[in-house]
Write a protein that holds these residues in place. Structure first.
Motif, PDB file in Angstrom:
ATOM      1  N   LEU B  79     -87.043  43.645  62.302  1.00 14.24           N
ATOM      2  CA  LEU B  79     -86.369  44.386  63.366  1.00 14.24           C
ATOM      3  C   LEU B  79     -87.327  45.356  64.043  1.00 14.24           C
ATOM      4  O   LEU B  79     -87.336  45.493  65.274  1.00 14.24           O
ATOM      5  CB  LEU B  79     -85.166  45.136  62.779  1.00 14.24           C
ATOM      6  CG  LEU B  79     -84.106  45.559  63.782  1.00 14.24           C
ATOM      7  CD1 LEU B  79     -83.434  44.333  64.375  1.00 14.24           C
ATOM      8  CD2 LEU B  79     -83.075  46.461  63.134  1.00 14.24           C
ATOM      9  N   PHE B  82     -89.421  43.424  66.318  1.00 13.24           N
ATOM     10  CA  PHE B  82     -88.641  42.934  67.448  1.00 13.24           C
ATOM     11  C   PHE B  82     -88.419  44.044  68.479  1.00 13.24           C
ATOM     12  O   PHE B  82     -88.560  43.841  69.682  1.00 13.24           O
ATOM     13  CB  PHE B  82     -87.300  42.389  66.958  1.00 13.24           C
ATOM     14  CG  PHE B  82     -86.529  41.673  68.020  1.00 13.24           C
ATOM     15  CD1 PHE B  82     -86.917  40.415  68.452  1.00 13.24           C
ATOM     16  CD2 PHE B  82     -85.414  42.255  68.597  1.00 13.24           C
ATOM     17  CE1 PHE B  82     -86.215  39.751  69.430  1.00 13.24           C
ATOM     18  CE2 PHE B  82     -84.700  41.598  69.580  1.00 13.24           C
ATOM     19  CZ  PHE B  82     -85.104  40.340  69.989  1.00 13.24           C
ATOM     20  N   ASN B  90     -90.416  44.989  78.127  1.00 14.08           N
ATOM     21  CA  ASN B  90     -89.598  45.552  79.192  1.00 14.08           C
ATOM     22  C   ASN B  90     -90.348  46.567  80.041  1.00 14.08           C
ATOM     23  O   ASN B  90     -90.186  46.617  81.251  1.00 14.08           O
ATOM     24  CB  ASN B  90     -88.340  46.205  78.603  1.00 14.08           C
ATOM     25  CG  ASN B  90     -87.185  45.214  78.579  1.00 14.08           C
ATOM     26  OD1 ASN B  90     -86.918  44.564  79.591  1.00 14.08           O
ATOM     27  ND2 ASN B  90     -86.542  45.080  77.449  1.00 14.08           N
ATOM     28  N   PHE B  91     -91.187  47.393  79.375  1.00 18.54           N
ATOM     29  CA  PHE B  91     -91.886  48.422  80.134  1.00 18.54           C
ATOM     30  C   PHE B  91     -93.165  47.892  80.766  1.00 18.54           C
ATOM     31  O   PHE B  91     -93.546  48.293  81.851  1.00 18.54           O
ATOM     32  CB  PHE B  91     -92.196  49.629  79.243  1.00 18.54           C
ATOM     33  CG  PHE B  91     -90.989  50.455  78.965  1.00 18.54           C
ATOM     34  CD1 PHE B  91     -90.457  51.263  79.964  1.00 18.54           C
ATOM     35  CD2 PHE B  91     -90.359  50.410  77.741  1.00 18.54           C
ATOM     36  CE1 PHE B  91     -89.325  52.017  79.729  1.00 18.54           C
ATOM     37  CE2 PHE B  91     -89.227  51.158  77.493  1.00 18.54           C
ATOM     38  CZ  PHE B  91     -88.702  51.964  78.495  1.00 18.54           C
ATOM     39  N   TYR B  92     -93.839  46.988  80.081  1.00 16.81           N
ATOM     40  CA  TYR B  92     -95.077  46.430  80.593  1.00 16.81           C
ATOM     41  C   TYR B  92     -94.970  44.907  80.569  1.00 16.81           C
ATOM     42  O   TYR B  92     -95.460  44.263  79.643  1.00 16.81           O
ATOM     43  CB  TYR B  92     -96.270  46.883  79.757  1.00 16.81           C
ATOM     44  CG  TYR B  92     -96.329  48.377  79.568  1.00 16.81           C
ATOM     45  CD1 TYR B  92     -96.841  49.205  80.585  1.00 16.81           C
ATOM     46  CD2 TYR B  92     -95.857  48.959  78.405  1.00 16.81           C
ATOM     47  CE1 TYR B  92     -96.860  50.576  80.419  1.00 16.81           C
ATOM     48  CE2 TYR B  92     -95.879  50.331  78.233  1.00 16.81           C
ATOM     49  CZ  TYR B  92     -96.391  51.138  79.243  1.00 16.81           C
ATOM     50  OH  TYR B  92     -96.415  52.487  79.084  1.00 16.81           O
ATOM     51  N   PRO B  93     -94.300  44.336  81.589  1.00 17.14           N
ATOM     52  CA  PRO B  93     -94.060  42.887  81.584  1.00 17.14           C
ATOM     53  C   PRO B  93     -95.333  42.085  81.338  1.00 17.14           C
ATOM     54  O   PRO B  93     -95.293  41.013  80.757  1.00 17.14           O
ATOM     55  CB  PRO B  93     -93.516  42.629  82.981  1.00 17.14           C
ATOM     56  CG  PRO B  93     -92.928  43.919  83.407  1.00 17.14           C
ATOM     57  CD  PRO B  93     -93.756  44.996  82.780  1.00 17.14           C
ATOM     58  N   LEU B  94     -96.482  42.635  81.770  1.00 17.34           N
ATOM     59  CA  LEU B  94     -97.722  41.880  81.620  1.00 17.34           C
ATOM     60  C   LEU B  94     -98.200  41.836  80.169  1.00 17.34           C
ATOM     61  O   LEU B  94     -99.012  40.994  79.805  1.00 17.34           O
ATOM     62  CB  LEU B  94     -98.813  42.469  82.513  1.00 17.34           C
ATOM     63  CG  LEU B  94     -98.530  42.308  84.009  1.00 17.34           C
ATOM     64  CD1 LEU B  94     -99.585  43.009  84.840  1.00 17.34           C
ATOM     65  CD2 LEU B  94     -98.448  40.830  84.377  1.00 17.34           C
ATOM     66  N   GLU B 350     -86.885  34.247  62.137  1.00 18.73           N
ATOM     67  CA  GLU B 350     -85.512  34.050  62.583  1.00 18.73           C
ATOM     68  C   GLU B 350     -85.173  34.931  63.776  1.00 18.73           C
ATOM     69  O   GLU B 350     -84.559  34.486  64.730  1.00 18.73           O
ATOM     70  CB  GLU B 350     -84.561  34.343  61.429  1.00 18.73           C
ATOM     71  CG  GLU B 350     -83.324  33.497  61.502  1.00 18.73           C
ATOM     72  CD  GLU B 350     -82.745  33.249  60.126  1.00 18.73           C
ATOM     73  OE1 GLU B 350     -81.763  33.911  59.813  1.00 18.73           O
ATOM     74  OE2 GLU B 350     -83.285  32.418  59.384  1.00 18.73           O
ATOM     75  N   LEU B 351     -85.612  36.197  63.742  1.00 19.68           N
ATOM     76  CA  LEU B 351     -85.290  37.099  64.849  1.00 19.68           C
ATOM     77  C   LEU B 351     -85.962  36.664  66.148  1.00 19.68           C
ATOM     78  O   LEU B 351     -85.430  36.866  67.226  1.00 19.68           O
ATOM     79  CB  LEU B 351     -85.726  38.527  64.509  1.00 19.68           C
ATOM     80  CG  LEU B 351     -84.603  39.466  64.092  1.00 19.68           C
ATOM     81  CD1 LEU B 351     -85.141  40.863  63.956  1.00 19.68           C
ATOM     82  CD2 LEU B 351     -83.468  39.456  65.096  1.00 19.68           C
ATOM     83  N   GLY B 353     -86.393  33.697  67.003  1.00 20.27           N
ATOM     84  CA  GLY B 353     -85.839  32.424  67.442  1.00 20.27           C
ATOM     85  C   GLY B 353     -86.678  31.222  67.068  1.00 20.27           C
ATOM     86  O   GLY B 353     -86.596  30.179  67.694  1.00 20.27           O
TER      87      GLY B 353
END
Lengths: 345, 358
Positions: B79, B82, B90-94, B350-351, B353
């Motif tokens: 977790l 993750f 989210n903050f640094y898409p790159l 598992e987390l 995917g």
């Protein structure tokens, strides 16, 4: 004395041996089979928490294990053994119909409360703790993505743009202090639109500017977008969506299966509902601001209706639940309500 | 004892009951929510024990022995990773690009750790399964080969899947006895070739279904004296065509999924050997397609309440179609000494995917 038929596995090989477990001789258990006799203290026996009607396992200190089918006297035997795991309470609940019904009711209620109130409240709390500065890079990336794909430099003529910018700046000074950056862009396929990006970037499309019949309408749109920024909607959206997604995936089980394909639908519904709530919150922010400025919110309502006409709005109930925006009629009704109340004063 | 050279079919069977599992499931759901997810390891162990324990081979059940506390540790580590990953992306898409090589290198390790954990905690007749830690080979298969997929225009994909399955089977063991894998890569190529053909043809059909209404729409919009009513008809046809198109593409997707699932599962099981014992899996595309599509409907229209039923049903079908072709009785497998394994690898996989396993 209780005799239970059992299968014994010695833990050294996979051989299966039919034995009898004899309980009740001076705190001991006797395992008796064709070619073996073994005796253990009852206190040495380990059992596992019960699940469903699985065969009961008795684990002995020498690594051997005896498997017992469900038996009328099994409960009497279990009462002799060391204190069972707390999980056996859960096993009792799982096996009574009325308890299952109660759990179902509780689960639905709690799930509803968590999604409706818990997650939004938590996200709101966390979002306001995170400084807007943190979104800087995210906002820059988002804007450059728009610029690389569907948006070009604004084609508005310089004097109109300057006049509008001055008007917007004046309006922004009346709002709560936030770092708003204004941008005008020509985004052909997007049509008339305006959007707020992370870190307080607000973009107006040329088509939006051209669609407005007067500047008050555009001030209304600006106030709506500032409403998104001030209320930290983007951050809250990111937080709410990821937590809800994670929760629903955890509840429906494994990630890579066909059932998680089905889990995607409720996730989408919930996320669309979050989005509609944010739009309403922003509309309310805009209406309040316009009123303070002595501008009637009816201007924003007028623009919304013209937008709906242009976009061929999805005014059907069937798409309503998946829509990211409330129905235009609902939004206009709400804005008019504010206008009416304003008129009474 | 059986005489030599006689092969007996020993059935697998699944004895789980919907009502019984519903009780387990709903209590899990409630406790997961009110403990904010902390109950998850216990829920997982209870669910797995229910499924393993109700899976019988020759009337002997399997067992899942992982301790919830071990799972909880792994789950908390997973977790943390993750959340860090979500925040970064989210903050640094790159940063997603920068993290790619890290993932690529971590993946093989996760596969091995995860298989190790699952194998060690799967027990049959008080003997544990095992898994060999071949990290270097895992690196070649799970980090090296994926890089070649785009370079070879996907031509290496069936070979890659074949090597994956071979790796998973060949390194597995029951006690001291190793499994071995006898499938050939050409058999995987055959499955994927047919899959590709079905995909191309059904896709062409789909385009036809979409294009027809569009053409009608264009015709309907031609300025004639009654263009209003015709345009409306055209729009209706378009909407209809869209709906049909969506339903059709969903069916095609389910069909392809069922095809791949049944063929690969059968191929793998039918080529596994364990000390002379073989297996036979005979999943059928139409059965799986029926089960998947009705399961999907059931889940949607029951707002998820039928999830337990769908899981029991699928497990029952799979086990009904699987058997062991045994050359002797199952008494001679010998225990292997094993060390403790942490659950972090399994939980991280598992987390994120990852879908590994047979």
């Amino acid at each position: 004395m209780i005799r239970l038929p059992a299968f014994r596995y010695d833990g050294q090989t996979s051989a299966q041996q039919e034995v009898e477990l004899v309980f009740g001789v001076a705190g001991k258990v006797l395992i008796s089979g064709e070619s073996m006799q073994k005796s253990f203290q009852l206190t040495e026996i380990k059992t596992k928490p019960r699940v469903g009607r699985l065969r009961m396992q008795f684990i002995f200190p020498d690594g051997s294990m005896c498997e017992v089918e469900d038996h009328p006297e099994l409960d009497a035997v279990l009462a002799l053994l060391p204190k069972p795991s707390w999980q056996n309470v859960i096993h009792k609940i799982e096996n009574r119909l009325w308890a299952i019904a109660l759990m179902l009711l509780l689960a639905v209620t709690v799930l509803f409360a968590v999604i409706q109130y818990g997650i939004p409240a938590g996200a709101k709390y966390v979002a306001f703790k995170i400084p807007l500065e943190m979104e800087r890079q995210m906002g820059r990336d988002a804007l450059s993505l728009f610029d690389k794909t569907i948006c070009g430099p604004s084609q508005l003529d310089a004097s109109r743009k300057a006049q509008l910018e001055a008007r917007f700046l004046q309006a922004l000074q009346q709002m709560e202090p936030t770092q708003i950056q204004l941008h005008f862009r020509d985004c052909g396929t997007l049509g008339a639109n305006a959007f707020a990006l992370p870190s307080g970037i607000i973009v107006f499309t040329d088509a939006m500017v051209n669609m407005a019949k007067n500047d008050n309408e555009l001030i209304g749109v600006l106030a709506h977008e500032v409403g998104h920024v001030v209320n930290r909607h983007i951050m809250r959206h990111v937080l709410q969506d990821s937590v809800t997604g994670l929760l629903l995936v955890l509840l429906t089980g494994d990630i890579g299966s066909a059932s998680s394909f089905a889990a995607a639908i409720p996730t989408m519904l919930v996320q669309a509902k979050f989005s509609r709530d944010f739009e309403t919150e922003s509309d309310d922010y805009a209406a309040r601001f316009l009123q303070r400025q002595g501008i009637s919110p009816i201007h924003l309502a007028n623009l919304l209706q013209r937008l709906a006409a242009e976009h061929g709005d999805e005014e059907s109930a069937s798409t309503g639940f998946l829509s990211t925006h409330p129905l235009t009629t609902e939004r206009v009704k709400r804005l008019n309500l504010v206008t009416d109340r304003g008129g009474d004063k | 004892m059986q005489a030599n050279n006689t092969v007996r079919s020993l059935p697998f069977e699944f004895t789980g009951k919907t009502i019984e599992f519903f009780g387990i499931w709903i209590v899990n759901v409630l406790l997961i929510i009110i403990t904010l997810g902390l109950y998850l390891p216990w829920a997982k162990v209870r669910t797995r024990r229910y499924f393993y324990g109700n899976t019988l081979l020759h009337n002997s059940p399997f067992d899942y022995t992982a301790r919830p506390v071990a799972l909880l540790k792994g789950y908390l580590i997973a977790l943390a990773f993750f959340i860090a990953y979500s925040v970064a992306v989210n903050f640094y898409p790159l940063s997603q690009l920068a993290l790619m090589p890290v993932f690529l290198l971590a993946f093989p390790w996760l596969v091995v750790r995860s298989m190790l954990f699952r194998a060690r905690n799967t027990v049959f007749r008080n003997i544990r399964f095992s898994f060999k830690k071949k990290y270097t080979e895992a690196m070649v298969i799970f980090a090296g080969m994926p890089l070649l997929v785009p370079v070879t225009f996907g031509l290496i994909l069936p070979y890659f899947i074949y090597r994956q399955k071979r790796f998973l089977v060949d390194n597995s063991g029951f006690g001291t006895t190793a499994f071995s894998f006898h499938a050939r890569s050409m058999q995987f190529y055959k499955i994927y070739l047919i899959l590709l053909l079905i995909f191309v043809f059904s896709f062409m059909g789909l385009i036809a279904a979409f294009m027809l209404p569009v053409l009608q729409d264009v015709v309907g919009n031609l300025p004639t004296s009654q263009f209003v009513s015709q345009a409306v008809e055209g729009e209706l046809a378009f909407a209809l065509g869209q709906t049909v198109g969506i339903v059709l593409s969903l069916l095609i997707y389910l069909f392809l999924f069922a095809y791949l699932e049944s063929r690969v599962t059968n191929l793998v099981w039918n080529n596994i050997e364990l000390a002379g014992h073989r297996f036979n899996s005979s999943l059928r595309v139409r059965d799986l397609m029926w089960i998947y599509s009705t399961n999907l409907m059931a889940i949607i229209f029951s707002f998820g309440l039928l999830i337990p039923w769908t899981k029991i049903r699928l497990a029952r079908y799979r086990m009904a179609r699987l058997m062991m072709l045994a050359v002797t009785d199952l008494d001679d497998f010998v225990k292997q000494e094993q060390e403790q394994v942490g659950a972090a690898g399994d939980e991280i996989g598992e987390l994120f995917g990852m879908d590994i396993g047979l």
